[in-house]
Design a protein around this motif. Structure first.
Motif, PDB file in Angstrom:
ATOM      1  N   GLY A 185       0.843  -0.947   0.122  1.00 33.81           N
ATOM      2  CA  GLY A 185       0.301   0.191  -0.586  1.00 33.81           C
ATOM      3  C   GLY A 185       0.914   0.731  -0.150  1.00 33.81           C
ATOM      4  N   PHE A 186       0.401   2.551  -0.075  1.00 32.72           N
ATOM      5  CA  PHE A 186       0.928   3.782   0.017  1.00 32.72           C
ATOM      6  C   PHE A 186       0.302   4.630  -0.206  1.00 32.72           C
ATOM      7  CE2 PHE A 186       1.444   7.518  -2.963  1.00 32.72           C
ATOM      8  CZ  PHE A 186       3.417   7.580  -1.905  1.00 32.72           C
ATOM      9  N   SER A 187       0.425   5.611   0.751  1.00 29.27           N
ATOM     10  CA  SER A 187      -0.706   6.639   1.411  1.00 29.27           C
ATOM     11  C   SER A 187       0.383   7.671   0.933  1.00 29.27           C
ATOM     12  CB  SER A 187      -1.134   6.805   2.504  1.00 29.27           C
ATOM     13  OG  SER A 187       0.139   6.520   3.743  1.00 29.27           O
ATOM     14  N   ALA A 188      -0.343   9.541   0.803  1.00 29.40           N
ATOM     15  CA  ALA A 188       0.615   9.997   1.520  1.00 29.40           C
ATOM     16  C   ALA A 188      -0.465  11.345   1.004  1.00 29.40           C
ATOM     17  CB  ALA A 188       1.238  10.527  -0.625  1.00 29.40           C
ATOM     18  N   GLY A 189      -0.093  12.481   2.034  1.00 28.25           N
ATOM     19  CA  GLY A 189      -0.755  13.841   2.325  1.00 28.25           C
ATOM     20  C   GLY A 189      -0.173  15.128   2.336  1.00 28.25           C
ATOM     21  N   PHE A 190      -0.913  15.449   3.444  1.00 25.20           N
ATOM     22  CA  PHE A 190      -0.166  16.819   4.460  1.00 25.20           C
ATOM     23  C   PHE A 190      -1.202  16.681   5.529  1.00 25.20           C
ATOM     24  CE2 PHE A 190      -0.782  20.938   5.731  1.00 25.20           C
ATOM     25  CZ  PHE A 190       0.597  21.945   5.454  1.00 25.20           C
ATOM     26  N   VAL A 191      -1.342  17.416   6.055  1.00 22.91           N
ATOM     27  CA  VAL A 191      -1.007  17.578   7.581  1.00 22.91           C
ATOM     28  C   VAL A 191      -0.808  19.404   8.644  1.00 22.91           C
ATOM     29  CG1 VAL A 191      -1.923  15.040   8.567  1.00 22.91           C
ATOM     30  CG2 VAL A 191       0.682  16.372   9.094  1.00 22.91           C
ATOM     31  N   ARG A 192      -1.903  19.469   9.359  1.00 23.20           N
ATOM     32  CA  ARG A 192      -2.136  20.829   9.658  1.00 23.20           C
ATOM     33  C   ARG A 192      -1.621  20.477  11.611  1.00 23.20           C
ATOM     34  NH1 ARG A 192      -0.338  26.467   9.531  1.00 23.20           N
ATOM     35  NH2 ARG A 192      -1.542  27.907  10.172  1.00 23.20           N
ATOM     36  N   ASP A 193      -0.535  21.388  11.337  1.00 18.83           N
ATOM     37  CA  ASP A 193      -0.071  20.992  13.506  1.00 18.83           C
ATOM     38  C   ASP A 193      -0.351  22.329  13.983  1.00 18.83           C
ATOM     39  OD1 ASP A 193       2.301  19.375  14.631  1.00 18.83           O
ATOM     40  OD2 ASP A 193       2.284  21.676  15.338  1.00 18.83           O
ATOM     41  N   MET A 194      -1.351  22.107  15.261  1.00 14.10           N
ATOM     42  CA  MET A 194      -1.720  22.461  16.200  1.00 14.10           C
ATOM     43  C   MET A 194      -1.245  22.495  17.641  1.00 14.10           C
ATOM     44  SD  MET A 194      -5.519  22.924  14.474  1.00 14.10           S
ATOM     45  CE  MET A 194      -6.062  21.600  13.748  1.00 14.10           C
ATOM     46  N   PRO A 195      -0.294  22.882  17.781  1.00 11.36           N
ATOM     47  CA  PRO A 195       0.207  22.905  19.282  1.00 11.36           C
ATOM     48  C   PRO A 195      -0.585  23.333  20.317  1.00 11.36           C
ATOM     49  CG  PRO A 195       2.326  23.368  18.144  1.00 11.36           C
ATOM     50  CD  PRO A 195       0.436  24.204  17.097  1.00 11.36           C
ATOM     51  N   ILE A 196      -0.933  22.530  21.427  1.00  9.75           N
ATOM     52  CA  ILE A 196      -2.035  22.936  22.168  1.00  9.75           C
ATOM     53  C   ILE A 196      -1.507  23.321  24.268  1.00  9.75           C
ATOM     54  CG2 ILE A 196      -3.726  21.888  21.054  1.00  9.75           C
ATOM     55  CD1 ILE A 196      -3.268  19.265  22.747  1.00  9.75           C
ATOM     56  N   VAL A 197       0.319  23.307  24.221  1.00  7.43           N
ATOM     57  CA  VAL A 197       1.388  23.050  25.267  1.00  7.43           C
ATOM     58  C   VAL A 197       2.060  24.774  24.982  1.00  7.43           C
ATOM     59  CG1 VAL A 197       0.040  21.409  26.394  1.00  7.43           C
ATOM     60  CG2 VAL A 197       1.982  21.627  24.647  1.00  7.43           C
ATOM     61  N   LYS A 198       2.448  25.635  25.678  1.00  4.66           N
ATOM     62  CA  LYS A 198       3.025  26.709  25.079  1.00  4.66           C
ATOM     63  C   LYS A 198       4.049  25.747  24.668  1.00  4.66           C
ATOM     64  CE  LYS A 198       5.433  30.551  27.710  1.00  4.66           C
ATOM     65  NZ  LYS A 198       5.641  30.891  28.938  1.00  4.66           N
ATOM     66  N   ASP A 199       5.130  25.095  25.054  1.00  4.65           N
ATOM     67  CA  ASP A 199       6.762  24.461  24.571  1.00  4.65           C
ATOM     68  C   ASP A 199       6.261  24.014  23.688  1.00  4.65           C
ATOM     69  OD1 ASP A 199       5.621  21.675  25.977  1.00  4.65           O
ATOM     70  OD2 ASP A 199       7.331  21.955  26.768  1.00  4.65           O
ATOM     71  N   ARG A 200       5.347  23.375  22.970  1.00  2.00           N
ATOM     72  CA  ARG A 200       5.111  22.917  21.522  1.00  2.00           C
ATOM     73  C   ARG A 200       5.130  21.292  21.354  1.00  2.00           C
ATOM     74  NH1 ARG A 200       2.779  26.540  18.593  1.00  2.00           N
ATOM     75  NH2 ARG A 200       3.096  29.190  19.004  1.00  2.00           N
ATOM     76  N   THR A 201       5.449  21.006  22.500  1.00  2.00           N
ATOM     77  CA  THR A 201       5.399  18.782  22.120  1.00  2.00           C
ATOM     78  C   THR A 201       4.352  18.338  22.575  1.00  2.00           C
ATOM     79  OG1 THR A 201       5.477  19.206  24.848  1.00  2.00           O
ATOM     80  CG2 THR A 201       7.575  19.353  23.559  1.00  2.00           C
ATOM     81  N   VAL A 202       3.378  18.744  22.458  1.00  2.00           N
ATOM     82  CA  VAL A 202       2.239  18.149  22.351  1.00  2.00           C
ATOM     83  C   VAL A 202       1.043  18.852  21.667  1.00  2.00           C
ATOM     84  CG1 VAL A 202      -0.083  17.339  22.991  1.00  2.00           C
ATOM     85  CG2 VAL A 202       2.116  17.549  24.771  1.00  2.00           C
ATOM     86  N   ALA A 203       0.915  17.920  20.215  1.00  2.00           N
ATOM     87  CA  ALA A 203      -0.321  18.713  19.445  1.00  2.00           C
ATOM     88  C   ALA A 203      -1.288  18.639  18.991  1.00  2.00           C
ATOM     89  CB  ALA A 203       0.798  19.557  18.255  1.00  2.00           C
ATOM     90  N   ILE A 204      -3.056  18.620  18.547  1.00  2.00           N
ATOM     91  CA  ILE A 204      -3.491  18.124  17.302  1.00  2.00           C
ATOM     92  C   ILE A 204      -3.185  18.502  16.064  1.00  2.00           C
ATOM     93  CG2 ILE A 204      -5.258  17.716  19.234  1.00  2.00           C
ATOM     94  CD1 ILE A 204      -6.652  19.944  18.801  1.00  2.00           C
ATOM     95  N   ALA A 205      -3.568  17.313  14.969  1.00  2.00           N
ATOM     96  CA  ALA A 205      -3.167  17.639  14.013  1.00  2.00           C
ATOM     97  C   ALA A 205      -4.168  17.281  12.977  1.00  2.00           C
ATOM     98  CB  ALA A 205      -2.019  17.206  13.485  1.00  2.00           C
ATOM     99  N   SER A 206      -5.121  17.879  11.867  1.00  2.00           N
ATOM    100  CA  SER A 206      -5.269  16.745  11.024  1.00  2.00           C
ATOM    101  C   SER A 206      -4.952  17.635   9.267  1.00  2.00           C
ATOM    102  CB  SER A 206      -7.082  17.326  11.170  1.00  2.00           C
ATOM    103  OG  SER A 206      -7.954  16.657  10.247  1.00  2.00           O
TER     104      SER A 206
END
Length: 241
Positions: free
Chosen positions: A73-94
């Motif tokens: 199988g093969f997949s490709a795409g793009f995700v937008r990163d949205m940090p949720i803590v001050k140091d940006r080590t945790v985020a949600i993305a879609s």
């Protein structure tokens, strides 16, 4: 003598003005540097392009159902990163992506596009038996990483849910009884979803996807058994900023 004093006074005044200007200019440069540093940090995101290669298997197989050859199988795409803590080590993305999967097995899909027929056959009675699917994907993931805006080499654990809509499917069976190619089989589920996990360092990461609902619609049967196979895909995923 007065002329000499006037010249000295002029030199002193001009020198003071020059020093004052230089000091002010240096302060402005420092302020710009500080502002740039804050600006870079405030805009730091892990927006990424990705692509993956997987080995595809099927779970919850009916009796005598077996897979043959190497299915990819093969997949490709793009995700937008949205940090949720001050140091940006945790985020949600879609984001948005595409997946193309192949499956090789001893499930003969014959008949017509409107009325497909399913049979489990012996492996020595055919030369090719496979189906492939093309999806458009919407991933939603939670991200943990050790990155900073100064370093792109870091550890990551990304996991979430992927919703996939079937755009196209094709099945091919070449056997002793003849050759059959079907496209856009109505028995495939249009909407599938599953859990995925990516773990690794820097650009290269191990990737696993497990489908939570069957590939085929409810009621699809082979030899009196429900065809409730689910996808399990394992491989590598690459992230590029």
């Amino acid at each position: 003598m007065a002329s000499i004093h006037n010249r000295i006074r002029t030199i002193i005044i001009n020198g003071g003005l020059l020093l004052s200007f230089a000091s002010g200019f240096a302060q402005e440069i420092q302020a710009v540097k500080e502002e740039a540093t804050v600006k870079i940090d405030s805009l730091y995101r892990e927006d990424q392009f990705f692509f993956s290669f997987t080995y595809n298997t099927l779970q919850n197989k009916p009796a005598d159902f077996s897979q043959s050859k190497f299915a990819t199988g093969f997949s490709a795409g793009f995700v937008r990163d949205m940090p949720i803590v001050k140091d940006r080590t945790v985020a949600i993305a879609s984001g948005l992506g595409f997946t193309y999967n192949n499956y090789n097995q001893n499930l003969a899909i014959t008949g017509t596009n409107e009325l497909p027929v399913y049979n489990i056959v012996d492996t020595d009675t055919y030369s090719k038996s496979k189906f492939s699917q093309l999806f458009i994907d919407v991933p939603l993931e939670v991200r943990w990483r050790t990155s900073t805006y100064q370093s792109y080499k870091f550890w990551r654990i990304y996991g979430g849910v992927k919703l996939s809509y079937l755009l196209y499917n094709k099945s091919v069976f070449n056997g002793d009884s003849g050759n059959t190619t079907l496209t856009n089989n109505k028995d495939f589920n249009k909407l599938v979803y599953g859990l995925y996990l990516a773990v690794g360092n820097n650009s290269i990461n191990v990737y696993t996807y497990y489908g939570l609902n069957p590939i085929f619609k409810n009621g699809t049967q082979v030899d009196g058994q429900n065809l409730s196979v689910q996808a399990l895909n394992m491989g590598l995923i690459f992230y590029i900023l």
